[in-house]
Write an enzyme that holds these catalytic residues in place. Structure first.
Site, PDB file in Angstrom:
ATOM      1  CG  ASP A 166      -1.793   1.216   1.341  1.00 31.37           C
ATOM      2  OD1 ASP A 166      -2.884   1.191   0.751  1.00 31.37           O
ATOM      3  OD2 ASP A 166      -1.392   2.195   2.010  1.00 31.37           O
ATOM      4  CE1 TYR A 221       0.422   7.741   2.777  1.00 31.79           C
ATOM      5  CE2 TYR A 221       0.962   5.511   2.098  1.00 31.79           C
ATOM      6  CZ  TYR A 221       0.133   6.392   2.756  1.00 31.79           C
ATOM      7  OH  TYR A 221      -0.983   5.903   3.415  1.00 31.79           O
ATOM      8  CE  LYS A 225      -3.866   4.797   0.967  1.00 33.82           C
ATOM      9  NZ  LYS A 225      -2.449   4.365   0.929  1.00 33.82           N
ATOM     10  CG  HIS A 256      -4.841   9.675   0.546  1.00 32.72           C
ATOM     11  ND1 HIS A 256      -3.482   9.866   0.419  1.00 32.72           N
ATOM     12  CD2 HIS A 256      -5.006   9.107   1.763  1.00 32.72           C
ATOM     13  CE1 HIS A 256      -2.861   9.428   1.495  1.00 32.72           C
ATOM     14  NE2 HIS A 256      -3.780   8.971   2.342  1.00 32.72           N
TER      15      HIS A 256
END
Length: 282
Positions: free
Chosen positions: A46, A51, A76, A109
């Protein structure tokens, strides 16, 4: 649920019982961490555009001896790309960064209701799935009203909803909402992150001692027995293996109730990120 078991989603896809989280894992250390996790048995990885580590995950995929088709890669859509055209482009760019041809799973997200474009973003994911860019589409941090709106406007129900869930914020009401819609709940930050002491709590420690398990293993088991898929993060091989070693014991209903009673409601959120208020851009 056994380690070999899978969750079957409302679109017919299957996901493993436990996923690997990668938030705050980057660079060469991140590549090594993901590789050891894959070697330990993790198959769902994931990540997220925000990120800032999709490239790292892609490098780990390329270096791994496990074939791409046996890995499930999830990312996401960031808040800056809720416009339909931007969303389609962002999905393509994320695939290029990862160096893969398709996402096994892709999520919005955050709903960002004050921006008011999450239905448009959801339509983009629906179409990206039709284009072959994504196999399974879902959302993250969506509340019941957000779910109702996208389902009503598009006729398509998300396969998963990844939400904050740990003993200090069990989010049980939203878990039940997801079940009502036939949506699998994924739990992000199941151990509560470093800013709280959930894995050191006396109640968790006592239950762990009872089964000769670690507090994190107890929390993972608590999620599994609630039909929730935990997205766990660990950089060390020892902890990665331990987090998968949770299929040889079962919590009693009393144990589960004791953990549920640790819930603090809204103050228990790790960073106070309420989905109706949090603005995630970038």
């Amino acid at each position: 649920m056994e380690q070999s078991d899978f969750y079957e989603l409302n679109d017919g896809a299957k996901l493993p019982a436990i996923g690997l989280g990668t938030v705050n894992i980057q660079g060469a250390k991140g590549v090594n961490s993901v590789l050891t996790a894959i070697d330990a048995g993790y198959r769902l990885i994931d990540t997220s555009t925000n990120y800032m580590n999709e490239g790292m995950v892609g490098e780990a995929i390329r270096r791994s001896t496990v074939p791409r088709e046996q890995l499930l890669i999830s990312s996401k859509l960031p808040g800056a790309a809720h416009d339909y055209d931007k969303a389609i482009t962002m999905i393509q760019e994320s695939l290029y960064r990862l160096g893969i041809d398709y996402f096994d799973k892709y999520l919005i997200h955050w709903p960002l209701p004050m921006q008011g474009k999450y239905v448009e973003a959801w339509q983009a994911l629906i179409d990206a799935q039709k284009f072959g860019l994504i196999k399974t589409i879902g959302v993250s941090n969506f509340l019941e009203e957000h779910l109702e709106k996208i389902i009503d406007k598009t006729g398509v129900t998300p396969a998963t909803n990844q939400i904050e869930r740990h003993p200090y914020f069990n989010n049980n009401e939203l878990v039940e909402t997801n079940k009502k819609f036939g949506i699998l709940t994924e739990a992000w930050s199941p151990f509560g992150r470093e800013i709280n002491d959930v894995i050191e709590h006396e109640t968790i420690a006592k239950i762990a001692k009872k089964y000769d398990k670690t507090p994190t293993q107890v929390i993972i088991r608590w999620n599994l027995q609630n039909d929730v898929m935990p997205i766990v993060k660990s950089s060390s091989l020892k902890h990665q293996k331990a987090n998968l070693n949770v299929f040889n014991f079962e919590l009693t209903q009393e144990d589960i109730q004791k953990i549920d009673l640790l819930d603090k409601g809204e103050p228990g959120r790790v960073e106070g990120q309420h989905p109706n208020e949090y603005e995630e851009f970038g």
